[in-house]
Structure formats: structure tokens, C-alpha cells
Design a protein around this motif. Sequence first.
Motif, short mmCIF file in Angstrom:
data_model
loop_
_atom_site.label_atom_id
_atom_site.label_comp_id
_atom_site.label_asym_id
_atom_site.label_seq_id
_atom_site.Cartn_x
_atom_site.Cartn_y
_atom_site.Cartn_z
N SER A 9 0.84 -1.19 0.00
CA SER A 9 0.00 0.00 0.00
C SER A 9 0.87 1.24 0.00
O SER A 9 1.86 1.33 0.76
CB SER A 9 -0.90 0.01 1.23
N TYR A 22 -15.71 2.95 -2.18
CA TYR A 22 -14.28 2.72 -2.32
C TYR A 22 -13.47 3.96 -1.95
O TYR A 22 -13.87 5.11 -2.21
CB TYR A 22 -13.94 2.34 -3.77
N ARG A 25 -6.80 5.28 -3.59
CA ARG A 25 -5.50 5.53 -2.95
C ARG A 25 -4.41 5.96 -3.92
O ARG A 25 -3.52 6.70 -3.56
CB ARG A 25 -5.05 4.26 -2.21
N LEU A 38 -5.77 2.12 -7.68
CA LEU A 38 -5.64 1.28 -6.48
C LEU A 38 -6.62 1.83 -5.46
O LEU A 38 -6.60 3.01 -5.13
CB LEU A 38 -4.22 1.33 -5.94
N PHE A 40 -9.31 0.92 -1.85
CA PHE A 40 -9.58 0.06 -0.69
C PHE A 40 -11.09 -0.12 -0.56
O PHE A 40 -11.86 0.85 -0.62
CB PHE A 40 -9.03 0.68 0.60
N GLN A 46 -10.17 -5.20 1.86
CA GLN A 46 -9.02 -5.51 1.01
C GLN A 46 -8.84 -4.44 -0.06
O GLN A 46 -9.75 -3.69 -0.38
CB GLN A 46 -9.19 -6.87 0.33
N GLU A 47 -7.63 -4.41 -0.59
CA GLU A 47 -7.34 -3.51 -1.70
C GLU A 47 -7.79 -4.15 -3.02
O GLU A 47 -7.69 -5.38 -3.19
CB GLU A 47 -5.85 -3.19 -1.77
N ARG A 100 -6.41 -6.85 -5.75
CA ARG A 100 -5.04 -6.36 -5.85
C ARG A 100 -4.02 -7.47 -5.55
O ARG A 100 -2.88 -7.41 -6.01
CB ARG A 100 -4.84 -5.21 -4.87
#
Length: 599
Positions: A9, A22, A25, A38, A40, A46-47, A100
Motif C-alpha cells: 500500500s 471505495y 488511494r 488502487l 480500498f 481488502q485492496e 489487488r
Amino acid sequence: MAASVTPASPARTSPPRAFGRYELRQLLGKSAGSMAWLAFDPRLGQEVMLTLPRVQPHDAEALELRLREMKQAARLNHPNLAHVIEVGVQDHWPYLACDRALGLTLGEWLAAQPPLAPLDVAGLVCQALQGLAFAHEAGVAHRDLQLHHVLIGAQGQLRLAAFGAVEAPPAAPEADARRAQRDDAERDVLAIGVLLHQMLSGAPVLDEADVSVVIARMPPHGRDLVRLPWTTPQPVPEGLRAIANRCTASQERQRYLNARTLLRALEGWREVEERGQGDPIALLIDRLHSVGHLPALPGISRRLAKLSFTDTQRTDEMAELLLQDLALSFELLRTVNSAQVRGTQVAGNGPVLTLRRAIALLGVDGVRSAANGLRQWPGPMDETAANAMARLINVVRLAGHAAQALRPPGYDPEVVFLVAVMQNLGRLLVQYHFPDESEQIRVLMQPVPPAKPDAPSHPGLSEEAASFAVLGVDIESLGAAVARHWGLGDEVQHMIRRLPVGKPVRHPDNDSDMLRAAASAANEAVDAMTRLPAAKIPAAIVQVSQRYARVLELSPRELQEALQGARASLQSGTAAAAMPRTATSAEGLAAQTTATGAA
């Protein structure tokens, strides 16, 4: 291949942006058609990687179509396709989400690696092509393959992501859905080719990160040419370079048009490369075992049964008959030059290069056994492939008769015929065992007609480059590998390699060099006759005669007469008579060459 990097991350330096539930990021990549984030997912804890189009669908109907295509693509199940965990819509934005944990994007992964070896690059692209071919065969195209849509897992497994995220461009009114689907698939294969270039060169193609922009700058829409540079982080072998450059050829018809074709070429190159270039026979060995090297011509066994070996005259008659069947001629040479048979010969003898000698060693039963062991015509070939094979055999035999006519005094006509014929061994094997690939090679060698009446035409690829592009190995190397597999010694292998066209012809040091030169001259002349437009043949014949003038004491007129005699011999099935040789001064030869070229 270098170890993969585990996804981590990013450190947050600003408040997170929200997209529905969501938390966005990091922007992983963007193109004219899509963007990958990307994110979360607090609900799953979870990503994920979110992919969205860059432009919202313009109305509810377009949104529904986009969601339907995303869901269709999400149902695909293949090891090289990323599993989709959600397809949804947020504020009129369609999106799809992948875990991810599947890995880093290719852009992230490449940035964390030292320069990849070409073999590793080819392995990754083969994985991508496996997934892409599966999707295309299911009727799903990607339309926006980018670095951020390729995921690399911890064990080096590659997955393609985000199928269906980009809207299809509107089709022309006359284009049907099938044509549009084929165009999308061809564009995907071209995009893979651009990514292959970037991975080999270590830099964005045309200094452009967006693959779709690169494609728009290439012909036929743009003017930029994409060729693999010679300065690459790792040396790129010639075979892989030819494949990469065919991917992005300036002429659309020279490119790979489907994923399976490009996949076969890369896998073929990898098989050869992994064996250190030492065993290209691996490409053919299974086929040789299952269907033999070449099929015997119809009726050869019946004609052999009518002959016997009562005297030398009958042996000569038998040899003349056998020379008309290249498969049986090759089989006899293979048999008598094998280690087992060679061990029975007198110590110090060279290779057996006449069928008369082969007949004497094997006897009538051995010859008939060899004939009966061959697969009968046409073997596994369909009618189209059989017709192409028959035409090639006639061309090869024509070259053999031309070599007989060009041989210097004192050289056995049967030996020079067989050397010239075996210089085409690779062509014959590829045509028989891989007829589709042989046709692709032929097409790539054809000149490309000009796009406009006043524009220049583009020459086709050389046979070597076309063979590399289709098979991952050149045709002559395949023939040489089979010759080694048959047990033919170094002297024979030397003779059956044609003289390089781009290099001057040296004066022969021995009989083997002289036979190689006569056979090479004959093959170059016959190639000119059978492959060039009629208007270019006379100049090409002059060029061949000039190359071999000093070695073979050859003028353009004599070469033309040799070719005419070879045609007559091909019709009659008898050996061509050697051309009479007269001493010709350099000045006289130059004048004769000029006059012939002017005529």
C-alpha cells in the motif's frame, strides 16, 4: 526471471478520495480510454484495482451496453485472465474491480526489475497471448491493452485485466458485427506487439506511455514507424527481433492478425532459444516421427517393382527413376549415411552422395523397403497444401537440373543435383509439415503494392526474416538440423547451406566448395525466375551471373541457356548436360553482361 515484488500500500500524503464505498488511494495508470485506480474496499477489507472508462456513457442505453459487455467479459475463466470480483456503476460511471492480491501492474513490476532477458520477455508475452487468444475465441476483445491492464503475480504469473471497460468505436455503416469484432481483435494483437517492444527496449514506444496513442500514430492512420532499436538493455536475438518488428510492421497485412499466430511464432522461438540454438529439430521431431519427412510420389513402389539390379545399366536406370522422387532420394541418402551403414564402408570413404552408390550398398530389397516405408502422397496434406507442395517440388527439381547444367567439367551430375535439391530441404519440410506457416512466409515475402498510384511499392521481407517472424527460426537452419539428425556429416552440411546472397563469392578451395557454389547459383537463378515479376527477371539473372562469373566462368547468356536446358530436363526426367565452358576475359565478360542487361 527476477523475483516478483509483492504489492504494498502506498503511503498516504493527502486525504483519500472517495468513489462510492471505495477509497481511491493511487492512480495506477491511465490512457485515452480508461483509468486504473488502487482502491480500498471497506466492505471486503481488502485492496482492489478499479478500472473505469475515461468518459461516462452518454445515456442510459450506452451505460447498459457497457455493463453488459463488462459482465460478459467477467464470466471468462482462464489462468491468464484476471478474476473480476465486482462489476458495478457509481454515479453513472461503470466500473469493474479485481483483487489487488493478483499482483502489480506491468508498469509497476518493470520499474522494480533489472532489465529482463529476452527469453523472459517472450515468456511473459506468451502468457498474455494465451489469455488474449482465449478471450478472442470467446468473442471478447479488450480494446485498450495497456501496462496498467497487465498484472504480474508473486510467482511470475501474468493476467490480463479490464476486458470490456472501454467502449467499442462506432463501426462504419457497411461493416458488420463480425468485421468489427475482428478489427478489435487485430488491434489487441497490435497492442501486445507495442508492449513487447517496450519490454525489450526498456522505454515507451515513440516516447508515448499510452499504447492507444502509439497505435494512432502508426500506419495506416499515422506516419510513425515502430522498429525495435539496436540499442536495447539486453541484446535481442535476431529471431525475436524479426517477430517484434513484424508485430508493428508499417504494412497492416504483414502484421500478426490473430493472437494464436503470434503465440506460435514466439513459442517456436523460445523452444529453439532454450536449447541454445543447438536443436531446432525439436520443432519438427514429433511430425517427422508421425508422418515422415516427405511423402513418396504416387506409383513409385509399383515402378520400382518392374526394375531389377541385373547390371550397371539397370542401376543407372533405377537411380534416374529415384531422382524424380525427392522423398525417396532423401530417405536413401539418410539410410546410407547413417552411422550404422557408414560403419560397413571402407575406412576413409567420404559421404555417399549418389543414388547409384546407395543402390549398391542397400541392394534391391533395401531400396524397396525404403520406398514401402514412406507415407504415400499426399500424406496429411489437403488439396490446397498438396498442390502447393507439388509446385515447390517442381521448382526444387528445376534448380537441381540447372545445377547440373552449371557444373564445371568433371563433376558428377547426380551429386550436384542432390546438393542443389538439399539446399531446399528446409523449404520442403516446412511446406509439408507446416503448410499454413509456409503460406504466411510466402505472403510476407511478397512486395506490398503502393497505397497510391504515385507512391513507391514496399519490398517484402527476405525469406530469412519472414521465417523468423512466422516460425521463430529460419528455414535453412531447420533443413540443416534435419540433415544433422539424419547423420549427414559436416562436409554435406557445409555443401547444403547456400552461399550468403549479401557476400561476395570466393573462389572454391576444394570440390565441396565448387559443388556448393554451382548449387547456390542454380537456386538463386531459379528463385529469381519463380518469385520475381516478369519485368524484373532479366536483371536478376544478370546479377546472379555476375556473382558467379569468376567461379563458374559464367555469362548471362550461358545462365539463360542453362535454365532453358533445365526446363527441358525437368520435362524429360533426364540429367541436364553441362554447359560448354570457354575462357572469357574480364573485359569481354563485362561487355557481354552490359549488352545482355541492355537487351
